[in-house]
Design a protein around this motif. Structure first.
Motif, PDB file in Angstrom:
ATOM      1  N   GLU A  47       1.830  -9.157   1.421  1.00 16.62           N
ATOM      2  CA  GLU A  47       3.569  -8.713   1.154  1.00 16.62           C
ATOM      3  C   GLU A  47       3.885 -10.150   1.418  1.00 16.62           C
ATOM      4  O   GLU A  47       4.707 -10.144   0.896  1.00 16.62           O
ATOM      5  CB  GLU A  47       3.366  -7.310   1.679  1.00 16.62           C
ATOM      6  N   MET A  85       4.769 -12.699  -0.189  1.00 19.84           N
ATOM      7  CA  MET A  85       5.027 -12.903  -1.405  1.00 19.84           C
ATOM      8  C   MET A  85       6.203 -12.414  -1.276  1.00 19.84           C
ATOM      9  O   MET A  85       7.540 -12.685  -2.650  1.00 19.84           O
ATOM     10  CB  MET A  85       4.230 -11.606  -2.196  1.00 19.84           C
ATOM     11  N   ARG A  86       7.069 -11.964  -0.719  1.00 24.00           N
ATOM     12  CA  ARG A  86       8.095 -11.537  -0.221  1.00 24.00           C
ATOM     13  C   ARG A  86       9.373 -13.256  -0.136  1.00 24.00           C
ATOM     14  O   ARG A  86      10.846 -13.076  -0.126  1.00 24.00           O
ATOM     15  CB  ARG A  86       9.019 -10.807   0.457  1.00 24.00           C
ATOM     16  N   LEU A 109       7.618  -5.415  -6.032  1.00 25.54           N
ATOM     17  CA  LEU A 109       6.806  -5.365  -4.530  1.00 25.54           C
ATOM     18  C   LEU A 109       6.814  -3.540  -4.316  1.00 25.54           C
ATOM     19  O   LEU A 109       5.931  -3.154  -3.975  1.00 25.54           O
ATOM     20  CB  LEU A 109       6.574  -6.484  -4.107  1.00 25.54           C
ATOM     21  N   ARG A 164      -3.168  -3.367  -5.722  1.00 29.61           N
ATOM     22  CA  ARG A 164      -3.101  -4.270  -4.577  1.00 29.61           C
ATOM     23  C   ARG A 164      -4.506  -4.764  -5.054  1.00 29.61           C
ATOM     24  O   ARG A 164      -5.331  -5.921  -3.994  1.00 29.61           O
ATOM     25  CB  ARG A 164      -2.670  -4.476  -3.177  1.00 29.61           C
ATOM     26  N   GLU A 193      -1.726 -12.069  -7.202  1.00 30.80           N
ATOM     27  CA  GLU A 193      -0.643 -10.529  -6.935  1.00 30.80           C
ATOM     28  C   GLU A 193       1.017 -11.092  -8.228  1.00 30.80           C
ATOM     29  O   GLU A 193       1.267 -10.147  -9.034  1.00 30.80           O
ATOM     30  CB  GLU A 193      -0.373  -9.931  -5.925  1.00 30.80           C
ATOM     31  N   THR A 227       2.342  -9.425 -11.635  1.00 29.86           N
ATOM     32  CA  THR A 227       3.833  -8.854 -11.242  1.00 29.86           C
ATOM     33  C   THR A 227       4.247  -9.526 -13.107  1.00 29.86           C
ATOM     34  O   THR A 227       5.572  -9.123 -12.905  1.00 29.86           O
ATOM     35  CB  THR A 227       4.394  -8.905  -9.978  1.00 29.86           C
TER      36      THR A 227
END
Lengths: 323, 323
Positions: free
Chosen positions: B20, B23-24, B42, B48, B76, B80
């Motif tokens: 997570e 990804m950010r 997200l 997930r 992911e 997205t």
């Protein structure tokens, strides 16, 4: 493809045909309408300067020919994909005298065709098998898209000159840069040479975009296929306007009025004529020539080959062109 | 993030938090509105499952932990990005109970945010430094986009069952496949193991999408956040409808009428009830269970680790889930 009389084009003519073929030939298994769309986009032309930069740099530094052709195709496909989405977002109807894809396809089909061409560009680049190349290639896509997003969302501009150069770096110079840097990476040269060629690409790319922005002002509508000073009409400040604003500080609100698009059509026409007739155009051209001059100096340390001569010529062509 | 009680989730909980975070966290230098958009996407959740597949496979085969987390994030992000463009194209207003990005941003900003997330996915994947991985990763993006284009443009369907499986492969199973294949590639295992895990991902992915298509029929609107049998209403034939058509050959024009969307609302409601009450739902579920059964058999030759148990559980969860 638009051809030029320049000899740098002759140096890569045969390889460029291979590049064209590689762009059109995917791994198969895709919808036939995608071929039609890609064919339309590639037939609609473009100067192919980015693949030419790749091929000349690779030739000069002795990179593997097949990898050079693949990189050249990947770079042009990436460029093509960004144009597909740009034209959709801007609602552009014509590019290079041909109808844009968004005039022929639905919103969804246009978005997805752009996505597919992005994927093809990445797939071509991945086929070269260079980790470093893949890294800078995907980074460049982020830079380009981030530039467009910043333009769309707008940013707090503290320094309009810096904002201009950031914007044209993202829009144009980043891909010129990666064309030359990537080509150098494919050659067995040391990191200093890679850095020098990266800088060459950057300088040529910035010069190219400045000249594009000048041509937007000085060309006649028939030549460029869109209204003169199209950028200004859309509230976009380019270098000629920027110099004009700097030379005419008495109208301090001109910049804000332009960006906020609160000027009447008549006032804009008047301003366009003023810019065209001012020294701002020549000033911008001198600035472009400074960038190509910097670029050419960087070539001095490169191997003395016909391709290096081609790169000199290409740098000159970028500022001398009229379309 | 929607959590499940399954223990396979516990096995990767800590790593998933890292995913997570990765990804950010981009490489920086981008417009702050991009962070907001990515954060919204997200936070809007998702199971997930793709990153979990990566992490479990990597754990089972002993891949480098950092590379596993990066691959999980890349997969992911790719997923997205495709959802952002899908929702825009379909005009979807809600996903997973949250407003879609296209309800919050302009067309241009939505297209470009999708593009940026594609670029971030490619950039993450390129950071792993595996040539083979980059190759299958970009190939998968082509497969996904080509599937969407085929759905949009339509194709001459000779075999509607084959067309269904091709479609759900492109839409879902291809990314499940690359999650497991990519994870295996990061491990120092032989090509047979890579092939087996690729096949595992494929089978789980196909089962997952069949169950999604079943849930589209049997869930209540409040649960899935969209009208029941949304696909059918849009002329999309999924496995329950396909089995229903096969069991009711007396109405030979039903398929054409569905695809051409020439049925009245009342007739469609009636058909939906008929399908819900028929054996077609159970038949489709049995088919999904066959795929997970195949998947689980493939795990027999894998190292006996807690992560392998997790993959068994995940395969079961895919067909047992109700959301």
């Amino acid at each position: 493809m638009e051809t030029t009389a320049a000899t740098f084009f002759d140096l890569v003519r045969a390889d460029l045909e291979e590049v064209e073929a590689r762009m059109r030939t995917g791994p198969g298994g895709h919808h036939p309408q995608l071929d039609d769309a890609i064919d339309h986009l590639l037939t609609s032309g473009g100067k192919r300067l980015r693949p030419i930069l790749v091929l000349l740099t690779c030739g000069m530094l002795g990179a593997d020919c097949d990898a050079s052709i693949t990189l050249a195709a990947a770079v042009e496909m990436l460029h093509t994909a960004t144009l597909v989405h740009d034209d959709l977002i801007d609602g552009s109807l014509i590019r290079r005298g041909y109808p844009t894809l968004n005039t022929k396809l639905s919103l969804g089909a246009t978005v997805l065709t752009g996505d597919y061409i992005f994927a093809r560009a990445a797939h071509l680049a991945s086929g070269i098998g260079s980790k470093a190349l893949m890294r800078i290639f995907s980074r460049t896509l982020m830079t380009i898209v981030n530039g467009e997003i910043s333009q769309l969302f707008g940013t707090e501009v503290e320094d309009i000159r810096q904002e201009y150069f950031d914007r044209i770096y993202a829009k144009t110079a980043s891909l010129f840069e990666v064309s030359c840097e990537g080509a150098a990476l494919l050659s067995e040269c040391d990191s200093e040479v890679v850095g020098t060629m990266k800088s060459f690409g950057y300088n040529v790319g910035i010069a190219f975009q400045i000249v594009d922005d000048i041509l937007d002002f000085v060309s006649e509508q028939e030549q460029v296929g869109k209204p003169v000073a199209n950028d200004l009409r859309h509230g976009l400040i380019t270098l000629p306007t920027l110099y004009y604003l700097e030379s005419n500080p008495e109208d301090g609100h001109l910049h804000d009025k332009l960006v906020q698009r609160t000027m009447s059509d008549k006032t804009i026409e008047h301003l366009i004529q003023n810019i065209r007739n001012s020294g701002a155009i020549d000033q911008a051209l001198e600035q472009a020539e400074e960038f190509t001059s910097t670029a050419k100096k960087l070539l001095a340390s490169m191997p003395s080959t016909p391709e290096r001569e081609g790169l000199y010529e290409l740098a000159d062509y970028v500022v001398q062109r009229t379309i």
